[in-house]
Every structure is written in structure tokens, then in C-alpha cells.
Design an enzyme around this catalytic site. Sequence first.
Site, mmCIF file in Angstrom:
data_model
loop_
_atom_site.group_PDB
_atom_site.id
_atom_site.type_symbol
_atom_site.label_atom_id
_atom_site.label_comp_id
_atom_site.label_asym_id
_atom_site.label_seq_id
_atom_site.Cartn_x
_atom_site.Cartn_y
_atom_site.Cartn_z
ATOM 1 N N TYR A 51 -11.138 -83.465 37.364
ATOM 2 C CA TYR A 51 -9.748 -82.931 37.308
ATOM 3 C C TYR A 51 -10.520 -81.396 37.202
ATOM 4 C CZ TYR A 51 -7.207 -86.459 34.598
ATOM 5 O OH TYR A 51 -5.923 -87.464 35.293
ATOM 6 N N PRO A 198 5.117 -91.195 32.063
ATOM 7 C CA PRO A 198 6.057 -91.312 31.470
ATOM 8 C C PRO A 198 7.240 -90.217 32.244
ATOM 9 C CG PRO A 198 4.634 -89.837 29.721
ATOM 10 C CD PRO A 198 4.042 -89.789 30.572
ATOM 11 N N ALA A 200 7.430 -90.080 35.202
ATOM 12 C CA ALA A 200 7.765 -90.126 36.173
ATOM 13 C C ALA A 200 7.389 -88.810 37.205
ATOM 14 C CB ALA A 200 8.988 -91.308 37.062
ATOM 15 N N LEU A 204 12.059 -87.904 35.380
ATOM 16 C CA LEU A 204 12.959 -88.403 34.087
ATOM 17 C C LEU A 204 13.915 -86.674 34.035
ATOM 18 C CD1 LEU A 204 11.522 -91.510 33.377
ATOM 19 C CD2 LEU A 204 13.519 -91.720 34.954
ATOM 20 N N LYS A 207 14.897 -81.827 35.764
ATOM 21 C CA LYS A 207 15.039 -80.514 35.755
ATOM 22 C C LYS A 207 14.117 -80.471 37.526
ATOM 23 C CE LYS A 207 13.249 -79.668 30.824
ATOM 24 N NZ LYS A 207 12.023 -79.342 30.485
#
Length: 302
Positions: A51, A198, A200, A204, A207
Site C-alpha cells: 500500500y 464488509p 462491499a 452496502l 451512500k
Amino acid sequence: MRTAALGRSGIQISEVGLGCMTLPADRAEAVRIIREAVDLGITFFDTADLYGQGMNEEVVGEALAPVRQRVIIATKVGNRFEPGKPGWTWDPSPAYIERAIEASLRRLRTDYIDLYQLHGGTMEDPSDEIVALMERFVEKGVIRAYGISSIRPNVIRRYLNGSNIATIMMQYSLLDRRPEEWFPEIEAKGVGVIARGPVASGWLSGKKAPKPDDTYLGYGAADLARAPQILRQIAPDRTPAQAAIQFSVAPSAVCCAVPGASRMSQLGENAEAGKLPPLTDAQMARLREAYPAKVYTDHRPT
């Protein structure tokens, strides 16, 4: 914040951790988010050497150095990059891993890593040599536990049966229930699942509105638009993101979810999911009915 055991490592972690990959580019703000996470009860922080080509580890190290003994740091190895050059190559060779861990320790400002994870994996990897190296790291106290980050069932089974891995990081959410097929086998070995993604990729949380051509693992725009609405209906006393995070940590095989956070408000919402009452069995059943589990079609054990 509820806590759980990090697989068979004996290490206790917060049920909701922080996936550090999506921290903001502004270093000072990223450090502030990480330190606020500690104040909110989060103790598990997941990063990787890939990262930002090490920059993410540096930020995590800077932020957590003052509280190092109170937190659990996980990082990953195997994706080899050349500083300043785009892209990376897969290199799980012990020779590379030995060099990479020294660089990670330096960037993280620590003399040990709590959880060291192979950042992927293929059946062509020298897994016996990798495991032997990880075991030596444990003996030397350089790492406390090791695991893999993989969604390939054949690779997962190889490490379940041929190593002392503590954890497997897998993408798992209401919209990606493929890992559930393997949860009993994983749990039977005493290994814990770390659920990444979690919410996705934000579908989910409710927003972001899907465009007509948006898809996610075979789900179309209508399915994606419906998901947060269902979460609101079934768990109206929490946000869709909080319900999604709680869905991902509900299986007994899962020890922790690691949603990302690029804003302080997002961090607070995520952390609260580890403090609110868990979803009930009835709520879980309704959610599973709404989005049935699929299975992995590739890389299956023979």
C-alpha cells in the site's frame, strides 16, 4: 468494543478493526484517524507493504508508536514492487520475504509484527519453505502469528492442512457470501477469518447510488440499490454500514472485520458497529434469504 480471539494465536483483538489501505492521502489526517480509532476502542490495524509502496506502513507506524503495546498490527508480504515504479510482481520466495520483513519492521517502527500475512498465494508457491520461514520468525519473536490473505479455496486448504496459520483474510459481506462454504473447515482447524470488504466497496452503506451499468460480483444496479434498503428495513436501529459490518462478523468463524475509513465520521460509524447489540438470528436469516450465498467457481481443491 467487543473483542475476539485472533484465530488460534491467543491474541485478543477488537471485533471491528481498521483496514488502513483507504486512509486519506494527507498524512497528518491519516495519523489523526488512526489515533482516533484507538480512542474509540479499535485495537486491530491491518496494512500491507504494497500500500503506497510502504508509505501506508510508515503512517501506521508513526500513528501507533506511542501506543504500540496496546494495539495489534497486521501487515502483508509477497507483492514485490520497485520504489517509484508502477505495478508489482508476485514474489513469495523466502529470500524476498526475509528482506521485506526487515523493511516492514523499520517502516512500522517496531521490533515485532503481531500478524504477518502472505498477501495472496498460488499452488505454485514454495509453501513448505514459506511455512518454515514463518515458523522461524515466530521462534525468533519477530512475529507473533502468521496467516494468509486469499480467496482461493485450494490455497486455503493447503495452508489449513500444512501450517500453523492463525488467520485467513477473505473478502466477505452480504454481497459476497462465497467464503461461507469453507467456514466449517476453517473453524475446525481453529483458524479465524478476518473479513475484508464488509461494506462491499461502499455498496452496502447506502451512500452512493449505482449507475445503470454498475455491477458487483454478478449483482446489477437494482440489486445494489436494494441492498442498503433491506439493511435499513431489517435493522432500523443502526445505519446500513453498521448492519453490514455486523453481518460480516456474525459467523463464529469470523474473528474481525476490517472496514476502511477515509473520514473521521466514517471511522466513528464503523467503530460503533462493534458496540451496538449484534444482529439477531432472525435478522441474519432474513438477510441471508435476501442475498443467497454463491460459491467460488475457480481454484477449487481437486
